[in-house]
Design a protein around this motif. Structure first.
Motif, PDB file in Angstrom:
ATOM      1  N   ALA A 106      -3.126  -0.282 -16.265  1.00 54.24           N
ATOM      2  CA  ALA A 106      -2.297  -0.107 -15.063  1.00 54.24           C
ATOM      3  C   ALA A 106      -1.690   1.284 -14.963  1.00 54.24           C
ATOM      4  CB  ALA A 106      -1.187  -1.157 -15.053  1.00 54.24           C
ATOM      5  N   LEU A 107      -1.547   1.962 -16.100  1.00 57.51           N
ATOM      6  CA  LEU A 107      -0.913   3.288 -16.091  1.00 57.51           C
ATOM      7  C   LEU A 107      -1.965   4.370 -15.897  1.00 57.51           C
ATOM      8  CD1 LEU A 107       1.597   2.692 -19.029  1.00 57.51           C
ATOM      9  CD2 LEU A 107       2.186   2.981 -16.606  1.00 57.51           C
ATOM     10  N   THR A 108      -2.524   4.398 -14.715  1.00 54.23           N
ATOM     11  CA  THR A 108      -3.610   5.334 -14.410  1.00 54.23           C
ATOM     12  C   THR A 108      -3.123   6.770 -14.269  1.00 54.23           C
ATOM     13  OG1 THR A 108      -3.363   4.806 -12.059  1.00 54.23           O
ATOM     14  CG2 THR A 108      -5.001   3.545 -13.305  1.00 54.23           C
ATOM     15  N   GLU A 109      -1.809   6.957 -14.230  1.00 60.01           N
ATOM     16  CA  GLU A 109      -1.246   8.309 -14.133  1.00 60.01           C
ATOM     17  C   GLU A 109      -1.433   9.091 -15.421  1.00 60.01           C
ATOM     18  OE1 GLU A 109       0.471   5.525 -13.996  1.00 60.01           O
ATOM     19  OE2 GLU A 109       1.524   5.309 -12.072  1.00 60.01           O
ATOM     20  N   TYR A 110      -1.771   8.382 -16.501  1.00 55.70           N
ATOM     21  CA  TYR A 110      -1.811   9.001 -17.829  1.00 55.70           C
ATOM     22  C   TYR A 110      -3.161   8.783 -18.506  1.00 55.70           C
ATOM     23  CZ  TYR A 110       3.305   9.002 -17.383  1.00 55.70           C
ATOM     24  OH  TYR A 110       4.593   9.193 -16.951  1.00 55.70           O
ATOM     25  N   LEU A 146      14.119   5.705 -25.392  1.00 57.36           N
ATOM     26  CA  LEU A 146      14.394   5.139 -24.079  1.00 57.36           C
ATOM     27  C   LEU A 146      13.670   3.798 -23.986  1.00 57.36           C
ATOM     28  CD1 LEU A 146      13.857   8.370 -21.973  1.00 57.36           C
ATOM     29  CD2 LEU A 146      16.048   7.326 -22.588  1.00 57.36           C
ATOM     30  N   PHE A 147      14.360   2.787 -23.504  1.00 58.50           N
ATOM     31  CA  PHE A 147      13.822   1.428 -23.477  1.00 58.50           C
ATOM     32  C   PHE A 147      13.442   1.017 -22.061  1.00 58.50           C
ATOM     33  CE2 PHE A 147      15.758   1.570 -27.536  1.00 58.50           C
ATOM     34  CZ  PHE A 147      15.167   0.579 -28.317  1.00 58.50           C
ATOM     35  N   SER A 148      12.334   0.310 -21.958  1.00 59.94           N
ATOM     36  CA  SER A 148      11.905  -0.239 -20.677  1.00 59.94           C
ATOM     37  C   SER A 148      12.681  -1.513 -20.363  1.00 59.94           C
ATOM     38  CB  SER A 148      10.412  -0.578 -20.744  1.00 59.94           C
ATOM     39  OG  SER A 148      10.213  -1.742 -21.552  1.00 59.94           O
ATOM     40  N   VAL A 149      12.399  -2.085 -19.197  1.00 58.22           N
ATOM     41  CA  VAL A 149      12.873  -3.436 -18.916  1.00 58.22           C
ATOM     42  C   VAL A 149      12.234  -4.375 -19.933  1.00 58.22           C
ATOM     43  CG1 VAL A 149      13.205  -2.997 -16.461  1.00 58.22           C
ATOM     44  CG2 VAL A 149      10.982  -3.836 -17.268  1.00 58.22           C
ATOM     45  N   PRO A 150      12.849  -5.521 -20.223  1.00 63.26           N
ATOM     46  CA  PRO A 150      12.227  -6.468 -21.152  1.00 63.26           C
ATOM     47  C   PRO A 150      10.904  -6.988 -20.590  1.00 63.26           C
ATOM     48  CG  PRO A 150      14.507  -7.077 -20.688  1.00 63.26           C
ATOM     49  CD  PRO A 150      14.142  -5.999 -19.717  1.00 63.26           C
ATOM     50  N   PHE A 151       9.940  -7.196 -21.463  1.00 66.47           N
ATOM     51  CA  PHE A 151       8.666  -7.754 -21.012  1.00 66.47           C
ATOM     52  C   PHE A 151       8.383  -9.123 -21.620  1.00 66.47           C
ATOM     53  CE2 PHE A 151       7.488  -5.478 -24.860  1.00 66.47           C
ATOM     54  CZ  PHE A 151       6.618  -6.350 -25.495  1.00 66.47           C
ATOM     55  N   LEU A 152       9.190  -9.530 -22.622  1.00 69.68           N
ATOM     56  CA  LEU A 152       8.940 -10.808 -23.274  1.00 69.68           C
ATOM     57  C   LEU A 152      10.225 -11.329 -23.885  1.00 69.68           C
ATOM     58  CD1 LEU A 152       6.916 -12.963 -24.304  1.00 69.68           C
ATOM     59  CD2 LEU A 152       6.600 -11.542 -26.348  1.00 69.68           C
ATOM     60  N   LYS A 188      13.056   9.944 -26.276  1.00 68.91           N
ATOM     61  CA  LYS A 188      14.060  10.378 -25.309  1.00 68.91           C
ATOM     62  C   LYS A 188      13.773  11.807 -24.870  1.00 68.91           C
ATOM     63  CE  LYS A 188      18.200   8.716 -25.585  1.00 68.91           C
ATOM     64  NZ  LYS A 188      19.602   8.403 -25.979  1.00 68.91           N
ATOM     65  N   GLY A 189      13.721  12.023 -23.553  1.00 73.71           N
ATOM     66  CA  GLY A 189      13.425  13.335 -22.990  1.00 73.71           C
ATOM     67  C   GLY A 189      12.797  13.186 -21.624  1.00 73.71           C
ATOM     68  N   PRO A 190      12.494  14.297 -20.934  1.00 71.68           N
ATOM     69  CA  PRO A 190      11.930  14.218 -19.583  1.00 71.68           C
ATOM     70  C   PRO A 190      10.609  13.461 -19.524  1.00 71.68           C
ATOM     71  CG  PRO A 190      12.719  16.436 -20.040  1.00 71.68           C
ATOM     72  CD  PRO A 190      12.800  15.693 -21.334  1.00 71.68           C
ATOM     73  N   PHE A 191       9.710  13.711 -20.496  1.00 71.39           N
ATOM     74  CA  PHE A 191       8.426  12.999 -20.495  1.00 71.39           C
ATOM     75  C   PHE A 191       8.660  11.497 -20.660  1.00 71.39           C
ATOM     76  CE2 PHE A 191       4.783  10.951 -22.370  1.00 71.39           C
ATOM     77  CZ  PHE A 191       3.705  11.510 -21.707  1.00 71.39           C
ATOM     78  N   GLY A 192       9.486  11.134 -21.639  1.00 75.80           N
ATOM     79  CA  GLY A 192       9.752   9.725 -21.893  1.00 75.80           C
ATOM     80  C   GLY A 192      10.409   9.040 -20.714  1.00 75.80           C
ATOM     81  N   ARG A 244       9.740   5.020 -16.370  1.00 76.17           N
ATOM     82  CA  ARG A 244       9.779   4.611 -14.954  1.00 76.17           C
ATOM     83  C   ARG A 244       8.451   3.985 -14.541  1.00 76.17           C
ATOM     84  NH1 ARG A 244      12.698   9.482 -14.353  1.00 76.17           N
ATOM     85  NH2 ARG A 244      10.834  10.606 -13.656  1.00 76.17           N
ATOM     86  N   HIS A 245       7.341   4.603 -14.966  1.00 79.48           N
ATOM     87  CA  HIS A 245       6.029   4.045 -14.639  1.00 79.48           C
ATOM     88  C   HIS A 245       5.795   2.720 -15.374  1.00 79.48           C
ATOM     89  CE1 HIS A 245       5.098   8.341 -13.475  1.00 79.48           C
ATOM     90  NE2 HIS A 245       4.633   7.665 -12.433  1.00 79.48           N
TER      91      HIS A 245
END
Length: 304
Positions: free
Chosen positions: A67-71, A109-115, A245-249, A254-255
């Motif tokens: 799904a992360l076709t941006e990368y 940096l943590f994403s939303v929970p997935f499980l 943690k940083g701009p890339f992360g 977000r993606h």
């Protein structure tokens, strides 16, 4: 100026113009995420016949990466300790399946929970229902504090493994006592559950999917063992994707959040998780999901 110098300047201008056109049309070079994976069956399975078929293996390879076709994506195997170092030092590093704590939040940096997972509990022989009954509360959870203090049942633990802050804290004062057996085998989870089947220990802490995985791997009948949640634990723990943690992360998270917020993706990952649970633990997980879907919060009690 020599003709060759003119040619070089001409090519530089052409390449610069091409770069401008590519940027203007949205055709830009992809950044690369380095995903670190670590051997923790059945979350990640890095060897053997079921290599790549772990819960988080499938979540990463079947859901996130496609799904992360941006990368562009690179997957690297490393011990968990090295992964945590990379998340502090390499800005393009991410991982899937880590639990959130204050120390990690300093560098990750943590994403939303997935499980939403069932927290670590304990395994007990089904034939020991009468012996374990004094420690089981009205919600079907074992009071590990009371069990340890009583000292009648022997708890088998790994010498190196963490069972999470709550269980580790409860076990701490009893290390070295006769009712806590410390196992130093190379595969302590497997060794301890085999000892439990042989009645050499009575209670073994762990996650609910561990007996099923080891049953598949070793052939022993895991239906002889039952998983109990603990009265001292929350009813769920939440798994996240993390990036350095940083701009890339921050951009990557977000993606990743956009993918993990899709109901279809979360349901698929939950399916991978529940496929490793025994029937009782699967029913517990499903009650947890239904309650969280209805109330957007974990329930106070899940076990009927």
């Amino acid at each position: 100026m020599h003709a060759k110098s003119f040619q070089r300047i001409g090519w530089i201008r052409v390449l610069a113009a091409a770069g401008f056109i590519a940027s203007a049309t949205g055709v830009v070079a992809q950044s690369e995420i380095t995903w670190y994976v670590f051997n923790l069956p059945p979350l990640y399975i890095l060897d053997g016949d079921r290599k790549g078929a772990g819960i988080v293996d499938l979540a990463l390879q079947r859901q996130l990466i496609p799904a992360l076709t941006e990368y562009r994506h690179k997957v690297v195997e490393a011990p968990l300790r090295r992964l945590e170092v990379m998340l502090k030092t390499e800005p393009n590093t991410c991982a899937l399946g880590l639990l959130k704590n204050a120390e990690r939040e300093q560098n990750m940096l943590f994403s939303v929970p997935f499980l939403a997972q069932i927290p670590p509990g304990v395994f007990v022989r089904r034939s020991d229902n009468a012996r374990i009954a004094p420690y089981v509360d009205g919600d079907g959870r074992i009071n590990l504090t009371k069990l340890l203090a009583n000292g009648v049942l022997t708890v088998g633990v790994s010498n190196a493994r963490s069972y999470g802050a709550t269980v580790d804290e409860l076990l701490g004062p009893y290390k070295g006592k006769p009712n806590v057996f410390v196992n130093a085998a190379s595969n302590p989870a497997k060794s301890l559950l085999q000892m439990e089947l042989a009645s050499r220990v009575d209670v073994v802490p762990g996650f609910p999917y561990e007996a099923s995985y080891l049953g598949v791997e070793t052939g022993f009948v895991n239906t002889a063992i039952r998983f109990y949640p603990l009265a001292e634990q929350p009813v769920s723990i939440l798994g996240h994707a993390v990036c350095a943690k940083g701009p890339f992360g921050a951009a990557a998270i977000r993606h990743i959040d956009a993918v993990l917020n899709r109901r279809k993706v979360r349901d698929a990952i939950t399916g991978y998780y529940e496929s490793w649970l025994d029937e009782e633990s699967r029913a517990l997980s499903q009650r947890l999901r239904r309650h969280m879907a209805a109330t957007a919060s974990p329930p106070e009690s899940l076990v009927p």
